[in-house]
Design a protein around this motif. Structure first.
Motif, PDB file in Angstrom:
ATOM      1  N   VAL A 132       0.842  -1.203   0.000  1.00  0.00           N
ATOM      2  CA  VAL A 132       0.000   0.000   0.000  1.00  0.00           C
ATOM      3  C   VAL A 132       0.878   1.254   0.000  1.00  0.00           C
ATOM      4  N   GLY A 133       1.919   1.252   0.814  1.00  0.00           N
ATOM      5  CA  GLY A 133       2.780   2.430   0.911  1.00  0.00           C
ATOM      6  C   GLY A 133       3.569   2.697  -0.351  1.00  0.00           C
ATOM      7  N   GLY A 134       4.090   1.658  -0.968  1.00  0.00           N
ATOM      8  CA  GLY A 134       4.848   1.850  -2.190  1.00  0.00           C
ATOM      9  C   GLY A 134       4.007   2.361  -3.341  1.00  0.00           C
ATOM     10  N   SER A 135       2.735   2.000  -3.364  1.00  0.00           N
ATOM     11  CA  SER A 135       1.879   2.379  -4.485  1.00  0.00           C
ATOM     12  C   SER A 135       1.137   3.698  -4.270  1.00  0.00           C
ATOM     13  N   THR A 136       0.968   4.109  -3.010  1.00  0.00           N
ATOM     14  CA  THR A 136       0.196   5.328  -2.734  1.00  0.00           C
ATOM     15  C   THR A 136       0.927   6.331  -1.849  1.00  0.00           C
TER      16      THR A 136
END
Length: 248
Positions: free
Chosen positions: A146-150
């Motif tokens: 989630v963090g890498g994509s958003t």
């Protein structure tokens, strides 16, 4: 003056990014979480998700100086360390999604993830985890994707931590230690996949001292015994960021 710095200074919306970085720093210094929840919805209105994630990640390096020395001694090192390790493994997958998915759906994803996190925590939902390594590794792995994509490294961990209850000071230490450390790990993944060109790197460096100043202000505002105030202010600011960031 380097060309990248010139490009950063004239970047559309740089003023909004500066204001968002200051607000994000204050909330992070106070609550130990919420910086990306504040910054990303606002930044997504004036920049692409890639620029917003990369610039914020550079600025958030300041937390390693302003926050980590104080939060590391007070955190649950085993649980936090397991989540950090798992997030580091899955973040490159998240960054790959960031570089390939369309912009508008990503902006909606940012706001939806923040809103769901906030609603679940405010509702009083409780979650009890065992001390086994598996659940912590799963939480960390989900946070990495989630963090890498958003750019939102925190919602999964925030939800689990706040839903699990505990003292404000301990929750703050766990969250701040996780978020600061995984942000440092995220930078090489962004660079490797070409998401840190010179103008974006310079934009992050412009925001860095502003973000650091905000965290120092937030630390002074934090009162370990003010549990209700601690939660209420963080919830209110995050809700405002969701409204500002809606891609409509």
């Amino acid at each position: 003056m380097p060309d990248g710095l010139v490009a950063a200074l004239v970047m559309p919306g740089i003023g909004w990014l500066v204001a968002a970085a200051l607000a994000a720093g204050v909330v992070y210094g106070f609550a130990g979480f919420g910086a990306a929840l504040i910054f990303m919805p606002v930044a997504a209105r004036v920049a692409t998700p890639e620029v917003a994630v990369a610039a914020f990640s550079v600025s958030a390096v300041g937390s390693a100086i302003t926050m980590l020395p104080k939060t590391w001694p007070a955190c649950d090192k085993r649980a936090t360390g397991l989540m950090i390790a798992a997030a580091a493994v899955t973040m490159p997958l998240g960054v790959m999604l960031l570089t390939r998915l369309p912009e508008v759906p990503l902006r909606w994803a940012i706001c939806i993830i923040v809103a769901i996190t906030l609603a679940a925590v405010v509702s009083g939902w409780k979650l009890r985890l065992s001390d086994a390594a598996g659940p912590r590794l799963g939480i960390g792995a989900a946070a990495g994707v989630v963090g890498g994509s958003t750019g939102l490294l925190g919602p999964v961990v925030i939800l689990v931590t706040l839903a699990g209850g505990g003292q404000a000071a301990r929750m703050r230490a766990n969250l701040a230690t996780f978020l600061t450390t995984v942000t440092l790990v995220l930078l090489p993944a962004l660079w490797w996949q070409g998401v840190l060109p010179p103008p974006v790197l310079w934009a992050g460096l412009i925001l860095l001292p502003i973000y650091m100043a905000g965290t120092l202000i937030g630390q002074r505002l934090f009162q370990p015994g003010a549990e209700r105030l601690y939660r209420g202010i963080a919830y209110a600011v995050v809700a405002g960021a969701v409204v500002l960031g809606l891609p409509v």
